[in-house]
Design a protein around this motif. Structure first.
Motif, PDB file in Angstrom:
ATOM      1  N   LEU A  93       0.856  -1.179   0.000  1.00 15.24           N
ATOM      2  CA  LEU A  93       0.000   0.000   0.000  1.00 15.24           C
ATOM      3  C   LEU A  93       0.892   1.229   0.000  1.00 15.24           C
ATOM      4  O   LEU A  93       1.632   1.469   0.954  1.00 15.24           O
ATOM      5  N   ARG A  94       0.837   2.007  -1.067  1.00 16.64           N
ATOM      6  CA  ARG A  94       1.677   3.199  -1.222  1.00 16.64           C
ATOM      7  C   ARG A  94       0.774   4.433  -1.167  1.00 16.64           C
ATOM      8  O   ARG A  94      -0.053   4.629  -2.052  1.00 16.64           O
ATOM      9  N   ILE A  95       0.946   5.228  -0.115  1.00 17.52           N
ATOM     10  CA  ILE A  95       0.095   6.378   0.129  1.00 17.52           C
ATOM     11  C   ILE A  95       0.924   7.646  -0.033  1.00 17.52           C
ATOM     12  O   ILE A  95       2.051   7.727   0.457  1.00 17.52           O
ATOM     13  N   VAL A  96       0.350   8.644  -0.698  1.00 19.37           N
ATOM     14  CA  VAL A  96       0.986   9.954  -0.778  1.00 19.37           C
ATOM     15  C   VAL A  96      -0.009  10.993  -0.285  1.00 19.37           C
ATOM     16  O   VAL A  96      -1.218  10.799  -0.339  1.00 19.37           O
ATOM     17  N   ALA A  97       0.518  12.109   0.217  1.00 15.45           N
ATOM     18  CA  ALA A  97      -0.340  13.160   0.757  1.00 15.45           C
ATOM     19  C   ALA A  97       0.368  14.495   0.652  1.00 15.45           C
ATOM     20  O   ALA A  97       1.598  14.557   0.565  1.00 15.45           O
ATOM     21  N   ARG A 140       0.133   4.347 -11.557  1.00 14.87           N
ATOM     22  CA  ARG A 140       0.332   3.206 -10.644  1.00 14.87           C
ATOM     23  C   ARG A 140       1.613   3.305  -9.830  1.00 14.87           C
ATOM     24  O   ARG A 140       2.162   2.287  -9.414  1.00 14.87           O
ATOM     25  N   LEU A 141       2.120   4.531  -9.612  1.00 15.16           N
ATOM     26  CA  LEU A 141       3.294   4.707  -8.777  1.00 15.16           C
ATOM     27  C   LEU A 141       2.896   5.020  -7.334  1.00 15.16           C
ATOM     28  O   LEU A 141       3.748   5.093  -6.455  1.00 15.16           O
ATOM     29  N   ALA A 142       1.622   5.229  -7.095  1.00 12.83           N
ATOM     30  CA  ALA A 142       1.036   5.328  -5.761  1.00 12.83           C
ATOM     31  C   ALA A 142      -0.364   4.741  -5.843  1.00 12.83           C
ATOM     32  O   ALA A 142      -1.000   4.760  -6.903  1.00 12.83           O
ATOM     33  N   ASP A 143      -0.845   4.209  -4.707  1.00 17.71           N
ATOM     34  CA  ASP A 143      -2.158   3.571  -4.691  1.00 17.71           C
ATOM     35  C   ASP A 143      -3.268   4.528  -4.291  1.00 17.71           C
ATOM     36  O   ASP A 143      -4.400   4.387  -4.751  1.00 17.71           O
ATOM     37  N   ILE A 144      -2.962   5.481  -3.420  1.00 18.18           N
ATOM     38  CA  ILE A 144      -3.988   6.402  -2.947  1.00 18.18           C
ATOM     39  C   ILE A 144      -3.317   7.716  -2.562  1.00 18.18           C
ATOM     40  O   ILE A 144      -2.188   7.725  -2.055  1.00 18.18           O
ATOM     41  N   ALA A 145      -3.988   8.822  -2.850  1.00 19.51           N
ATOM     42  CA  ALA A 145      -3.467  10.149  -2.532  1.00 19.51           C
ATOM     43  C   ALA A 145      -4.480  10.883  -1.665  1.00 19.51           C
ATOM     44  O   ALA A 145      -5.691  10.828  -1.931  1.00 19.51           O
ATOM     45  N   LEU A 146      -3.994  11.562  -0.635  1.00 20.02           N
ATOM     46  CA  LEU A 146      -4.850  12.312   0.275  1.00 20.02           C
ATOM     47  C   LEU A 146      -4.492  13.789   0.199  1.00 20.02           C
ATOM     48  O   LEU A 146      -3.320  14.157   0.317  1.00 20.02           O
ATOM     49  N   GLY A 147      -5.500  14.627   0.010  1.00 17.83           N
ATOM     50  CA  GLY A 147      -5.260  16.056  -0.083  1.00 17.83           C
ATOM     51  C   GLY A 147      -6.354  16.733  -0.875  1.00 17.83           C
ATOM     52  O   GLY A 147      -7.482  16.230  -0.955  1.00 17.83           O
ATOM     53  N   PRO A 148      -6.059  17.869  -1.500  1.00 20.93           N
ATOM     54  CA  PRO A 148      -7.067  18.535  -2.327  1.00 20.93           C
ATOM     55  C   PRO A 148      -7.404  17.693  -3.545  1.00 20.93           C
ATOM     56  O   PRO A 148      -6.652  16.800  -3.937  1.00 20.93           O
TER      57      PRO A 148
END
Length: 318
Positions: A93-97, A140-148
């Motif tokens: 699981l790769r998360i970015v924010a 597909r370099l991250a699974d989910i992004a959190l932010g605007p």
């Protein structure tokens, strides 16, 4: 030709510069340039050129390669998921924010998800800018992004779901007088999100017409609030995150023509049929009251400088 080289090409093309791609991959600019040089040599075409006014411009061959390269990078990610599953390895699981969520919210969310889900999940997370979120998820370099909520992608694949609504305010030291003149003339104290036109703070500065020479960038959001409390200037802040400092009379809220204003945090993911089980599980957790409570009152966070992006330098192996 390698997946590493194709990933570098896709990120340079999507983000518009070698430096942005290198920052996203957490590698040197020379590493990205070497990957591009190898692709150029392989195809016998420059693929990407510097545009006269700045930025990058695809050659006709590069424009044809880009969608194919994006699909190949995505297929490579699918292959890794399949092999991990066959080996019985933990789900990835790769998360970015964006920086504010990464500093205050994301560590607590990941910890609570790990303790509640019961899944064997290898989680990595990192700080990115608003425009990088869509590119990383889409490719597909991250699974989910959190932010605007990011803008729509070329293929319209990422979807954004609202998670949490708050108010963006501007704070100043509790004992500091209101700065003279209109907001564009004030000293603005921001973290990296203030330099990101797609982040809430960056959008606020743009709405108020604040020029770059009136902006001072700090390592993280907490540092901007500490400097504001000492009288160095004003700082944007999500109201619910800064409220403890307001209650302690360290800071007070300063109204501006653009604040208080409503802002919403989103989860950006691929469409359901393209998501991994771990991504679906984390997205389901984000919809729960427990996750909402964490976003409303998170525990002590980890400074963004301690995060690592979800793509590591080991990607550059042969």
């Amino acid at each position: 030709m390698t997946v590493t080289q194709l990933s570098s090409f896709v990120l340079v093309a999507r983000l518009g510069s070698v430096s942005a791609a290198a920052r996203t991959l957490d590698v040197s600019e020379s590493a990205v340039s070497q990957a591009l040089a190898a692709l150029r040599s392989h195809f016998g075409d420059p693929l990407i050129r510097r545009a006269p006014g700045g930025g990058m411009r695809l050659t006709p061959a590069g424009a044809r390669l880009l969608p194919v390269a994006s699909r190949m990078v995505a297929l490579s990610a699918d292959a890794e998921v399949a092999v991990r599953a066959a080996r019985g390895a933990p789900d990835e699981l790769r998360i970015v924010a964006t920086s504010t969520l990464a500093e205050f919210v994301l560590p607590s969310l990941v910890e609570a998800f790990a303790s509640r889900s019961g899944r064997r999940t290898a989680t990595s997370f990192g700080v990115v800018s608003g425009n990088e979120m869509r590119v990383l998820v889409e490719n597909r370099l991250a699974d989910i992004a959190l932010g605007p909520r990011p803008g729509a992608g070329d293929r319209g694949e990422p979807v954004s779901e609202p998670l949490f609504r708050t108010r963006l305010v501007v704070v100043i030291g509790a004992g500091s007088p209101r700065p003279p003149g209109p907001p564009p003339q004030w000293s603005w104290l921001v973290d990296s999100s203030g330099t990101d036109p797609d982040a809430d703070s960056g959008r606020l500065l743009r709405r108020l017409g604040v020029a770059e020479d009136h902006v001072w960038v700090f390592p993280n959001q907490a540092a901007t609030w500490a400097a504001a409390a000492e009288g160095a200037g004003v700082a944007p802040a999500p109201a619910h995150l800064v409220s403890p400092r307001v209650r302690r009379d360290e800071l007070r809220i300063l109204e501006t023509p653009a604040t208080p204003s409503d802002v919403t945090w989103y989860a950006t993911v691929l469409q359901a049929e393209l998501r991994s089980p771990a991504t679906d599980a984390f997205l389901h957790f984000l919809r729960t009251p427990a996750a909402t409570r964490i976003m409303r009152a998170p525990g002590v966070g980890v400074p963004p400088s301690r995060f690592r992006p979800p793509v590591y330098v080991t990607l550059w192996g042969a």
